[in-house]
Design an enzyme around this catalytic site. Sequence first.
Site, PDB file in Angstrom:
ATOM      1  CG  HIS A 181      -1.693  -1.099   1.573  1.00  0.00           C
ATOM      2  ND1 HIS A 181      -1.243  -2.214   2.217  1.00  0.00           N
ATOM      3  CD2 HIS A 181      -3.008  -1.314   1.328  1.00  0.00           C
ATOM      4  CE1 HIS A 181      -2.237  -3.076   2.350  1.00  0.00           C
ATOM      5  NE2 HIS A 181      -3.318  -2.569   1.813  1.00  0.00           N
ATOM      6  CG  HIS A 214     -11.511 -11.481   1.816  1.00  0.00           C
ATOM      7  ND1 HIS A 214     -11.111 -10.396   1.089  1.00  0.00           N
ATOM      8  CD2 HIS A 214     -10.764 -11.459   2.952  1.00  0.00           C
ATOM      9  CE1 HIS A 214     -10.171  -9.743   1.758  1.00  0.00           C
ATOM     10  NE2 HIS A 214      -9.938 -10.376   2.891  1.00  0.00           N
ATOM     11  CG  ASP A 266      -5.511 -11.929   6.938  1.00  0.00           C
ATOM     12  OD1 ASP A 266      -6.221 -12.301   5.987  1.00  0.00           O
ATOM     13  OD2 ASP A 266      -5.458 -10.745   7.316  1.00  0.00           O
ATOM     14  CD  GLU A 295      -8.259  -8.203  -1.367  1.00  0.00           C
ATOM     15  OE1 GLU A 295      -7.328  -7.548  -1.887  1.00  0.00           O
ATOM     16  OE2 GLU A 295      -8.173  -8.714  -0.236  1.00  0.00           O
ATOM     17  CG  ASP A 309      -3.630 -10.117   2.129  1.00  0.00           C
ATOM     18  OD1 ASP A 309      -2.916  -9.703   3.061  1.00  0.00           O
ATOM     19  OD2 ASP A 309      -4.685  -9.557   1.802  1.00  0.00           O
ATOM     20  CE  LYS A 349     -12.015  -8.932   5.527  1.00  0.00           C
ATOM     21  NZ  LYS A 349     -10.922  -8.269   6.262  1.00  0.00           N
ATOM     22  CG  ASP A 372       1.887  -1.200   3.377  1.00  0.00           C
ATOM     23  OD1 ASP A 372       1.164  -0.834   4.327  1.00  0.00           O
ATOM     24  OD2 ASP A 372       1.543  -2.076   2.551  1.00  0.00           O
ATOM     25  CG  ASP A 382      -4.870 -10.959  -1.815  1.00  0.00           C
ATOM     26  OD1 ASP A 382      -3.966 -10.821  -2.666  1.00  0.00           O
ATOM     27  OD2 ASP A 382      -5.363  -9.995  -1.178  1.00  0.00           O
ATOM     28  CD  GLU A 422      -7.574 -12.105   1.781  1.00  0.00           C
ATOM     29  OE1 GLU A 422      -7.111 -11.076   1.237  1.00  0.00           O
ATOM     30  OE2 GLU A 422      -7.677 -12.232   3.011  1.00  0.00           O
ATOM     31  CG  MET A 456      -1.057  -5.998  -6.386  1.00  0.00           C
ATOM     32  SD  MET A 456      -1.149  -5.364  -4.707  1.00  0.00           S
ATOM     33  CE  MET A 456      -1.833  -6.769  -3.833  1.00  0.00           C
ATOM     34  CG  ASP A 516      -9.582 -11.089   7.517  1.00  0.00           C
ATOM     35  OD1 ASP A 516      -9.250 -12.155   6.976  1.00  0.00           O
ATOM     36  OD2 ASP A 516      -9.194  -9.976   7.135  1.00  0.00           O
TER      37      ASP A 516
HETATM   38  C1  GCO Z   1      -7.818  -7.439   4.353  1.00  0.00           C
HETATM   39  C2  GCO Z   1      -7.470  -7.371   2.894  1.00  0.00           C
HETATM   40  C3  GCO Z   1      -6.246  -6.547   2.611  1.00  0.00           C
HETATM   41  C4  GCO Z   1      -6.079  -6.235   1.148  1.00  0.00           C
HETATM   42  C5  GCO Z   1      -5.002  -5.231   0.956  1.00  0.00           C
HETATM   43  C6  GCO Z   1      -4.651  -5.025  -0.473  1.00  0.00           C
HETATM   44  O1  GCO Z   1      -8.619  -8.307   4.684  1.00  0.00           O
HETATM   45  O2  GCO Z   1      -7.325  -6.646   5.145  1.00  0.00           O
HETATM   46  O3  GCO Z   1      -7.299  -8.661   2.419  1.00  0.00           O
HETATM   47  O4  GCO Z   1      -5.112  -7.203   3.117  1.00  0.00           O
HETATM   48  O5  GCO Z   1      -5.799  -7.374   0.415  1.00  0.00           O
HETATM   49  O6  GCO Z   1      -5.411  -4.035   1.529  1.00  0.00           O
HETATM   50  O7  GCO Z   1      -5.638  -4.360  -1.087  1.00  0.00           O
HETATM   51 MN    MN Z   2      -6.395  -9.356   0.647  1.00  0.00          MN
HETATM   52 MN    MN Z   3      -8.050 -10.160   3.815  1.00  0.00          MN
END
Ligand code: GCO
Ligand code: MN
Ligand code: MN
Length: 387
Positions: free
Chosen positions: A52, A218, A255, A179, A289, A181, A55, A243, A215, A86, A253
């Site tokens: 981002h 998600h 991850d 993307e 991700d 979610k 970041d 992702d 993702e 990306m 979430d």
């Molecule tokens: C989340 C998202 C993020 C995006 C990222 C890139 O659940 O926080 O997956 O990680 O993928 O902001 O756009």
């Molecule tokens: Mn993501």
């Molecule tokens: Mn995510």
Amino acid sequence: MTNDHSTLFSFGLWTVGNPGRDPFGHAVRPVQDPCHIVQKLGEIGARGVNLHDEDLVPFGSSAAERDRIVADFKKAMADSGVSCPMATTNLFSQPIFKDGAFTSNDPRVRAFALRKTMDAIDLGVELGARTYVFWGGREGTETDACRDGRDALAHFREAIDFLCGYCDDQGYDLRFALEAKPNEPRGDIYLSTTGHMLHFISTLQHSDRVGVNPEVAHETMAGLNFVHGVAQAMECGKLFHIDLNAQRIGRYDQDLRFGSEDLKMAFLLVRLLEGTNGGARYEGPRHFDAHAYRTEDVDGVWEFAKGCMRTYELLAERARAFDADPEVKGLLEATKKPALVDVSGGYSAERAAALRDLDIDAAAVGAEGLGYERLDQLLVEHLMGAR
Ligand code: GCO
Ligand code: MN
Ligand code: MN
């Protein structure tokens, strides 16, 4: 079993750089410098870093600071042999985005979001990014009394159309990947699944520039079949990015490290992406991700990252073995019989008549066993390394 080098594994700065902060607790790991992260990624064999805007360049940096930070980062990328496939915009951390960015009711917020994204696109392109992700983290509601969902979608469309126009105007060779979610951080997020996104894309002015970035976590949070969503995106040529992580249904979430939950889904996903069953291979980056458990120190973070890649490669090898297994092939052969009347060319009166002429014994067909129990057992045995 080695990476065939056509696979580009990438990690976001925000993933391996995640210090373990959560809504209930403080950071448990030090914040790592982006240049150091890139160097470490190069060492472990990940060839891509994603980011981002914030970041890398802290919010509110001066133009001179930005240029210095970007120059150092580009040098670290070149020294480590790591590219930036990306990039994306942080449209969720700053308080101004508390009620969304592109879909906000407030024209000042929408203008600010567009301006921030144009700057972030410039940054991504400067770093060599070919894909630009849009994750609408704050594009949603807690109360739907605040906005008509139709207005939200119209504003979101306006923004993506405008930004496609910006890329055309700048001559940027950049594809957009949307993307989806379902929730978190908002109570509900607009365009909650990959399927919603795919339809939305078909309504855009520059829809050929735009695809999806599904993702694992998600779709899984929503209890959906991720492999189906990815297949749908691939089938219409819209899988621009992916992702990868792991997630249990019904949880926040998570991850998690790729493959650490629902290995069977992960296997079927890798099989689809690698095309071991004969379909076209996904050629884009394999982006993780995800982040390390909060129990880990920085060494644990790099174990986590190596684990994501290692598991992907192992699953690719298992998928190749599964699809090369003569018994599997035999069972799958039975699923690939040619059509009795080919309707792929559309309707014709002749084809309709030919369908009516077919002699099909529905009871006999309905009574046939399909052998999927054996097929799935073979899958499980391959997955467990027993074949
Ligand atoms: C989340 C998202 C993020 C995006 C990222 C890139 O659940 O926080 O997956 O990680 O993928 O902001 O756009
Ligand atoms: Mn993501
Ligand atoms: Mn995510």
